[in-house]
Design a protein around this motif. Structure first.
Motif, PDB file in Angstrom:
ATOM      1  N   ILE A 147       0.876  -1.185   0.000  1.00  0.00           N
ATOM      2  CA  ILE A 147       0.000   0.000   0.000  1.00  0.00           C
ATOM      3  C   ILE A 147       0.908   1.229   0.000  1.00  0.00           C
ATOM      4  N   GLY A 148       0.388   2.368  -0.436  1.00  0.00           N
ATOM      5  CA  GLY A 148       1.238   3.530  -0.715  1.00  0.00           C
ATOM      6  C   GLY A 148       1.895   4.290   0.434  1.00  0.00           C
ATOM      7  N   ARG A 149       2.575   3.587   1.289  1.00  0.00           N
ATOM      8  CA  ARG A 149       3.420   4.212   2.321  1.00  0.00           C
ATOM      9  C   ARG A 149       4.722   3.422   2.378  1.00  0.00           C
ATOM     10  N   TYR A 150       5.835   4.128   2.345  1.00  0.00           N
ATOM     11  CA  TYR A 150       7.139   3.470   2.321  1.00  0.00           C
ATOM     12  C   TYR A 150       8.111   4.233   3.212  1.00  0.00           C
ATOM     13  N   ILE A 151       9.047   3.504   3.820  1.00  0.00           N
ATOM     14  CA  ILE A 151      10.226   4.141   4.396  1.00  0.00           C
ATOM     15  C   ILE A 151      11.411   3.466   3.727  1.00  0.00           C
ATOM     16  N   LEU A 152      12.187   4.267   3.029  1.00  0.00           N
ATOM     17  CA  LEU A 152      13.211   3.692   2.158  1.00  0.00           C
ATOM     18  C   LEU A 152      14.604   4.175   2.522  1.00  0.00           C
ATOM     19  N   GLN A 153      15.553   3.295   2.313  1.00  0.00           N
ATOM     20  CA  GLN A 153      16.961   3.652   2.483  1.00  0.00           C
ATOM     21  C   GLN A 153      17.434   4.406   1.237  1.00  0.00           C
ATOM     22  N   PRO A 154      18.397   5.320   1.403  1.00  0.00           N
ATOM     23  CA  PRO A 154      18.857   6.072   0.226  1.00  0.00           C
ATOM     24  C   PRO A 154      19.457   5.182  -0.861  1.00  0.00           C
ATOM     25  N   SER A 155      19.913   3.977  -0.486  1.00  0.00           N
ATOM     26  CA  SER A 155      20.503   3.084  -1.503  1.00  0.00           C
ATOM     27  C   SER A 155      19.465   2.632  -2.541  1.00  0.00           C
ATOM     28  N   VAL A 156      18.177   2.742  -2.208  1.00  0.00           N
ATOM     29  CA  VAL A 156      17.131   2.405  -3.207  1.00  0.00           C
ATOM     30  C   VAL A 156      17.257   3.349  -4.411  1.00  0.00           C
ATOM     31  N   LEU A 157      17.653   4.593  -4.149  1.00  0.00           N
ATOM     32  CA  LEU A 157      17.799   5.574  -5.242  1.00  0.00           C
ATOM     33  C   LEU A 157      18.892   5.155  -6.220  1.00  0.00           C
TER      34      LEU A 157
END
Ligand code: UTP
Length: 294
Positions: free
Chosen positions: A205-215
């Motif tokens: 579902i449209g909520r995420y907490i992402l690490q900068p390495s995903v970029l």
């Protein structure tokens, strides 16, 4: 104090499921009663302690900037008439200039590409992503629940709910290996699998907490499902480095990207609003049977 300071709001999509209105009114500006969808997402992030707001929009959507910027003409007008309540409402939704940024995704190349477009405003630290068309009604903001858990377990975290096998092919899907309370440890994430091939019925579902390495994975990402650069593919690629968690948030989620979900959310919100619910109930009982008469 939240350890997540910045949220990205990808709102550069075409909103084709809401045509014809989205020809001129962006989906994220459609009102749930008297506030646009984007406002609910910003309020959710704010309540969770987020201080910086990055909107990835498109050049054809000036309404977003108009909404968050100070409107001096309107404020002067309301002040001159002594309309203090209305003035406060207008000022409350205005964002401070040094807390928000609007950048443009020139071509709608997918959610992953939209998040990557916001990279210049992200520091080398985890960040939140909120999709305003997933409206989540809850006592505690859904992204706040995730931030609290993320502070304890880290990794990449996505909001999740069980949508059943008949609907899983419309979502990103988690291959769940273990569960601890609301946390799902996921080995894999796949975008829009067929019902037969879906590893589970746990949808993203449209909520995420992402690490900068995903970029970094988004930087060189090839188009995936539907020819779009998928955020789920980059999260999957990052799972070699960072653990992947699904988080089953507390609260009711409405899919406001669909007409049915949008109408349901409108009714649910209206029935909970003191200024609307009693009059609505009265009018509804007065007009009961209308369809039979018509
Ligand atoms: P959707 O998948 O709902 O796509 O995007 P959409 O274009 O908004 O709507 P439909 O399917 O054509 O009706 C989910 C979120 O991701 C954003 C959208 O704006 C929405 O907030 N998005 C999607 C982008 O910012 N860029 C994209 O290229 C695609």
């Amino acid at each position: 104090m939240s350890h997540i300071k910045t949220a990205v709001f990808p709102v550069a999509g075409m909103g084709t499921r809401f045509l014809p209105i989205t020809k001129s009114v962006p989906k994220e500006m459609l009102p749930l009663i008297d506030k646009p969808l984007i406002q609910y997402a910003v309020e959710e992030a704010r309540a969770a302690g987020i201080e910086n707001f990055v909107f990835v929009s498109s050049p054809e959507k000036p309404a977003l900037d108009d909404y968050f910027r100070t409107n001096y003409r309107l404020e002067n007008y309301l002040a001159s008439r002594g309309s203090t309540d209305a003035l406060r409402q207008v000022q409350d939704v205005t964002l401070k200039p040094d807390t928000y940024w609007i950048t443009h995704q020139i071509e709608a190349r997918g959610l992953g590409h939209a998040v990557w477009t916001g990279r210049a405003f992200l520091r080398n630290e985890p960040f939140a992503v909120l999709l305003p068309d997933d409206f989540i009604h809850s006592d505690r903001p859904a992204i706040g629940q995730m931030i609290d858990m993320h502070a304890r377990i880290g990794g990449n975290m996505v909001a999740s709910m069980d949508v059943g096998r008949d609907r899983i092919s419309s979502y990103g899907c988690l291959d769940v290996e273990a569960r601890a309370g609301r946390c799902l440890s996921a080995g894999l994430i796949v975008e829009k699998p067929s019902a037969a091939q879906a590893p589970s019925t746990h949808a993203v579902i449209g909520r995420y907490i992402l690490q900068p390495s995903v970029l970094e994975h988004l930087e060189n990402a090839a188009p995936g499902v539907k020819g779009e650069i998928q955020l789920t593919d980059a999260i999957a690629a990052d799972s070699a480095k960072n653990e992947l968690w699904g988080y089953e948030f507390e609260g009711k989620r409405y899919d406001c990207g669909s007409k049915v979900g949008f109408v349901e959310a409108t009714i649910a919100l209206a029935m909970q609003r003191e200024d609307l619910s009693s009059e609505l109930s009265l009018n509804t009982s007065r007009t009961a049977g209308f369809s039979m008469v018509a």
